[in-house]
Write an enzyme that holds these catalytic residues in place. Structure first.
Site, PDB file in Angstrom:
ATOM      1  N   SER A  64       9.373  13.402 -92.217  1.00 53.10           N
ATOM      2  CA  SER A  64      10.587  12.582 -92.252  1.00 53.10           C
ATOM      3  C   SER A  64      11.779  13.377 -91.741  1.00 53.10           C
ATOM      4  O   SER A  64      11.843  14.601 -91.866  1.00 53.10           O
ATOM      5  CB  SER A  64      10.875  12.116 -93.680  1.00 53.10           C
ATOM      6  OG  SER A  64       9.847  11.284 -94.149  1.00 53.10           O
TER       7      SER A  64
HETATM    8  N1  SAH Z   1       7.208  13.135 -96.965  1.00 55.27           N
HETATM    9  C1  SAH Z   1       6.441  13.288 -95.766  1.00 55.27           C
HETATM   10  C2  SAH Z   1       6.371  11.970 -95.038  1.00 55.27           C
HETATM   11  C3  SAH Z   1       5.182  11.866 -94.189  1.00 55.27           C
HETATM   12  S1  SAH Z   1       4.992  10.297 -93.393  1.00 55.27           S
HETATM   13  C4  SAH Z   1       7.054  14.342 -94.874  1.00 55.27           C
HETATM   14  O1  SAH Z   1       8.274  14.440 -94.810  1.00 55.27           O
HETATM   15  O2  SAH Z   1       6.316  15.059 -94.218  1.00 55.27           O
HETATM   16  C5  SAH Z   1       4.214   9.328 -94.634  1.00 55.27           C
HETATM   17  C6  SAH Z   1       2.941   9.857 -95.217  1.00 55.27           C
HETATM   18  O3  SAH Z   1       2.407   8.848 -96.072  1.00 55.27           O
HETATM   19  C7  SAH Z   1       1.859  10.163 -94.183  1.00 55.27           C
HETATM   20  O4  SAH Z   1       1.422  11.470 -94.371  1.00 55.27           O
HETATM   21  C8  SAH Z   1       0.749   9.143 -94.501  1.00 55.27           C
HETATM   22  O5  SAH Z   1      -0.545   9.633 -94.267  1.00 55.27           O
HETATM   23  C9  SAH Z   1       0.996   8.888 -95.972  1.00 55.27           C
HETATM   24  N2  SAH Z   1       0.453   7.613 -96.458  1.00 55.27           N
HETATM   25  C10 SAH Z   1       0.366   6.422 -95.810  1.00 55.27           C
HETATM   26  N3  SAH Z   1      -0.196   5.495 -96.596  1.00 55.27           N
HETATM   27  C11 SAH Z   1      -0.493   6.105 -97.781  1.00 55.27           C
HETATM   28  C12 SAH Z   1      -1.088   5.681 -98.999  1.00 55.27           C
HETATM   29  N4  SAH Z   1      -1.525   4.420 -99.187  1.00 55.27           N
HETATM   30  N5  SAH Z   1      -1.227   6.590 -99.988  1.00 55.27           N
HETATM   31  C13 SAH Z   1      -0.797   7.876 -99.841  1.00 55.27           C
HETATM   32  N6  SAH Z   1      -0.212   8.335 -98.719  1.00 55.27           N
HETATM   33  C14 SAH Z   1      -0.060   7.469 -97.692  1.00 55.27           C
END
Ligand code: SAH
Length: 213
Positions: A64
């Protein structure tokens, strides 16, 4: 795994940018000044790590944007020792911010590759989430509930009911809601059955996906 004076300088600039964009929480700005964001990215993006931008992290996912991390953390009103559930560990950067704020962090990721990466990365950086799990965040973590705060870091088409159920009375749930574009939404639990809803403008996230299995 190097963190240099140059990186520190870039972080100071990033924090000024976040202040200009309206982030006021000193504790959050302070931890962003300390966390080596470049170590959460693939080394080919190292030079971009301190721009206020989202970047690819593998498995089709993104880290993010720092502003978004700061904004969500601010809405969560994290206090030391708070039990916080994070859905979407991703690169682990948001997880690190929550840990450094003093929270006991429980984080769920559904991409095994990312789950494995962060499991290795955190100990190297001396960041100690309480619990990392590989699984479907729609279900929350019922065995560890209730939580003082829940943060969802992917765009959710609706508010998963289990997450509402796993929030303490007075607890805060921060979730970007919507399909193409998301409205940052804060729910505050008032009592067993009532939640107060606040909305905070548009953001863009990768989608919160339902379980593949
Ligand atoms: N906080 C993270 C955001 C990553 S993007 C950062 O700053 O790096 C969102 C993340 O949510 C991705 O890694 C994706 O794989 C995860 N995600 C998507 N659907 C999900 C679910 N149902 N349960 C858990 N994680 C999920």
């Amino acid at each position: 795994m190097k963190d240099t004076a140059k990186h520190q300088g870039l972080r100071n600039q990033l924090v000024s940018t976040l202040e200009q964009k309206g982030i006021t929480d000193k504790a959050i700005l302070d931890v962003i000044k300390k966390i080596p964001r470049h170590l959460f990215l693939n080394s080919s993006f190292e030079d971009y790590a301190y721009q206020d931008k989202a970047f690819p992290i593998g498995a089709g996912q993104t880290i993010s944007q720092p502003y978004t991390v700061a904004f969500q953390s601010q809405l969560l009103e994290v206090k030391k020792e708070h039990k916080i559930l994070e859905i979407g560990t991703g690169s682990g950067y948001q997880t690190a911010v929550l840990c450094m704020l003093g929270a006991k962090v429980y984080s769920v990721e559904r991409q095994n590759e990312l789950f494995k990466q962060t499991s290795i990365l955190f100990p190297k950086l001396n960041i100690r989430p309480k619990h990392l799990s590989f699984g479907d965040g729609y279900k929350g973590l019922p065995h560890h509930a209730p939580f003082d705060g829940i943060i969802v870091t992917a765009g959710a088409p609706f508010i998963p009911q289990p997450l509402m159920a796993q929030l303490k009375i007075g607890g805060r749930l921060v979730i970007p809601l919507g399909e193409q574009v998301q409205i940052m939404t804060l729910l505050i639990r008032k009592n067993e059955t009532q939640f107060e809803k606040h909305e905070f403008g548009e953001f863009r996230f990768v989608p919160l996906l339902e379980d593949k299995n």
